[in-house]
Scaffold this active site. Structure first.
Site, PDB file in Angstrom:
ATOM      1  N   GLN A  52       0.546  -1.183   0.078  1.00 33.33           N
ATOM      2  CA  GLN A  52       0.095  -0.067  -0.127  1.00 33.33           C
ATOM      3  C   GLN A  52       0.776   1.290  -0.001  1.00 33.33           C
ATOM      4  O   GLN A  52       0.620   2.284  -0.855  1.00 33.33           O
ATOM      5  CB  GLN A  52      -0.836  -0.019   1.320  1.00 33.33           C
ATOM      6  CG  GLN A  52      -1.924  -1.110   1.316  1.00 33.33           C
ATOM      7  CD  GLN A  52      -3.017  -1.091   2.596  1.00 33.33           C
ATOM      8  OE1 GLN A  52      -2.388  -0.486   3.483  1.00 33.33           O
ATOM      9  NE2 GLN A  52      -3.928  -1.533   2.532  1.00 33.33           N
ATOM     10  N   THR A  83     -12.499  -5.101   4.848  1.00 34.23           N
ATOM     11  CA  THR A  83     -11.534  -3.927   4.930  1.00 34.23           C
ATOM     12  C   THR A  83     -12.091  -2.969   3.955  1.00 34.23           C
ATOM     13  O   THR A  83     -12.622  -3.366   2.951  1.00 34.23           O
ATOM     14  CB  THR A  83     -10.008  -4.168   4.471  1.00 34.23           C
ATOM     15  OG1 THR A  83      -9.487  -2.982   4.116  1.00 34.23           O
ATOM     16  CG2 THR A  83      -9.870  -5.043   3.452  1.00 34.23           C
ATOM     17  N   ASN A  84     -12.213  -1.779   4.170  1.00 34.64           N
ATOM     18  CA  ASN A  84     -12.507  -0.611   3.427  1.00 34.64           C
ATOM     19  C   ASN A  84     -11.669  -0.322   2.172  1.00 34.64           C
ATOM     20  O   ASN A  84     -11.850  -0.334   1.016  1.00 34.64           O
ATOM     21  CB  ASN A  84     -13.048   0.721   3.872  1.00 34.64           C
ATOM     22  CG  ASN A  84     -14.434   0.584   4.912  1.00 34.64           C
ATOM     23  OD1 ASN A  84     -15.468   0.979   4.218  1.00 34.64           O
ATOM     24  ND2 ASN A  84     -14.283   0.470   6.097  1.00 34.64           N
ATOM     25  N   THR A  85     -10.353  -0.066   2.812  1.00 33.81           N
ATOM     26  CA  THR A  85      -9.351   0.402   1.913  1.00 33.81           C
ATOM     27  C   THR A  85      -9.090  -0.736   0.630  1.00 33.81           C
ATOM     28  O   THR A  85      -8.926  -0.275  -0.279  1.00 33.81           O
ATOM     29  CB  THR A  85      -7.932   0.560   2.897  1.00 33.81           C
ATOM     30  OG1 THR A  85      -8.007   1.655   3.620  1.00 33.81           O
ATOM     31  CG2 THR A  85      -6.831   0.960   1.650  1.00 33.81           C
ATOM     32  N   CYS A 196     -13.160   3.281   8.095  1.00 36.49           N
ATOM     33  CA  CYS A 196     -12.121   2.197   8.108  1.00 36.49           C
ATOM     34  C   CYS A 196     -12.640   1.071   8.935  1.00 36.49           C
ATOM     35  O   CYS A 196     -13.255   1.604   9.979  1.00 36.49           O
ATOM     36  CB  CYS A 196     -10.847   2.806   8.602  1.00 36.49           C
ATOM     37  SG  CYS A 196      -9.290   1.641   8.922  1.00 36.49           S
TER      38      CYS A 196
END
Length: 229
Positions: A52, A83-85, A196
């Site tokens: 990331q 997970t959002n990301t 998040c």
């Protein structure tokens, strides 16, 4: 009950919340000794976090697509990315499997609209707040997401990675996050997204005077609705 495939570990803290909440929802809705029918593929987050930071989203996508394929081969009837990301990689992941991919952004948008929110403040990692993969999905649903200013985005990102992802919850950090919410309210935000999956460890609806959507919880609710349909 359908079998859900959880693609987790990002972080392990939030994946544990998914496991707890999915089982709680099944117990509440079905009763007795029932619990969720789950498969879990939990990655080592450190290599993912390094990729990331390098911006190597193609490689993160390959890793997660492989995990999704393994879940499908094991019998998962839907994929839940915990997970959002990493929904930045949703197209690669969903394209790697034939079973449904239950997108966290869709569950979030539906929950916001149900609460009458139109201009939510998005609290998340810098990746989620600054890139368009998540905000565009909310905009497509008719919402107008706001984000904190640059300094607050950097600070919130550090709180998430250096504290929450490692199981550390500090009252000082909560106070900082609440100050970000106050700024967002002054800018016109009429709700808050815990965008998040760890932010719900820091804040709750009881801390706020506007509706809040904890993405982890509404994602779990959508997943159990699918599983029990």
């Amino acid at each position: 009950m359908k079998t859900l495939g959880l693609l987790g570990g990002m972080s392990a803290e939030s994946t544990a919340i998914y496991y707890r909440e999915l089982n709680r929802l099944v117990r509440e809705r079905v009763g007795g000794l029932h619990s969720a029918d789950l498969l879990i593929w939990s990655v080592d987050f450190a290599p993912i976090a390094a990729l990331q930071a390098e911006g190597d989203w193609d490689e993160t996508g390959r890793i997660l697509a492989d995990g999704a394929r393994r879940l499908e081969l094991a019998g998962a009837q839907a994929i839940v990315l915990c997970t959002n990301t990493m929904h930045l990689n949703a197209p690669m992941i969903s394209g790697a499997v034939s079973v449904p991919f239950l997108h966290i952004g869709d569950a979030t948008a539906q929950a916001l609209k149900a609460r009458g929110v139109s201009r939510p403040l998005l609290l998340a990692t810098r990746f989620t707040m600054e890139q368009n993969f998540y905000k565009d999905r909310l905009i497509a649903a008719g919402l107008e997401p706001l984000t904190p200013d640059e300094a607050d985005r950097a600070r919130l990102h550090a709180i998430i990675y250096d504290e929450l992802c490692q199981g550390v919850v500090r009252p000082e950090s909560k106070a900082e996050a609440l100050a970000m919410v106050a700024k967002g309210r002054a800018a016109g935000a009429d709700g808050v997204i815990f965008g998040c999956t760890e932010v719900g460890m820091l804040l709750s609806q009881d801390d706020l005077d506007v509706p809040a959507v904890d993405t982890t919880l509404v994602h779990c609710e959508a997943a159990i609705e699918f599983a029990l349909a």
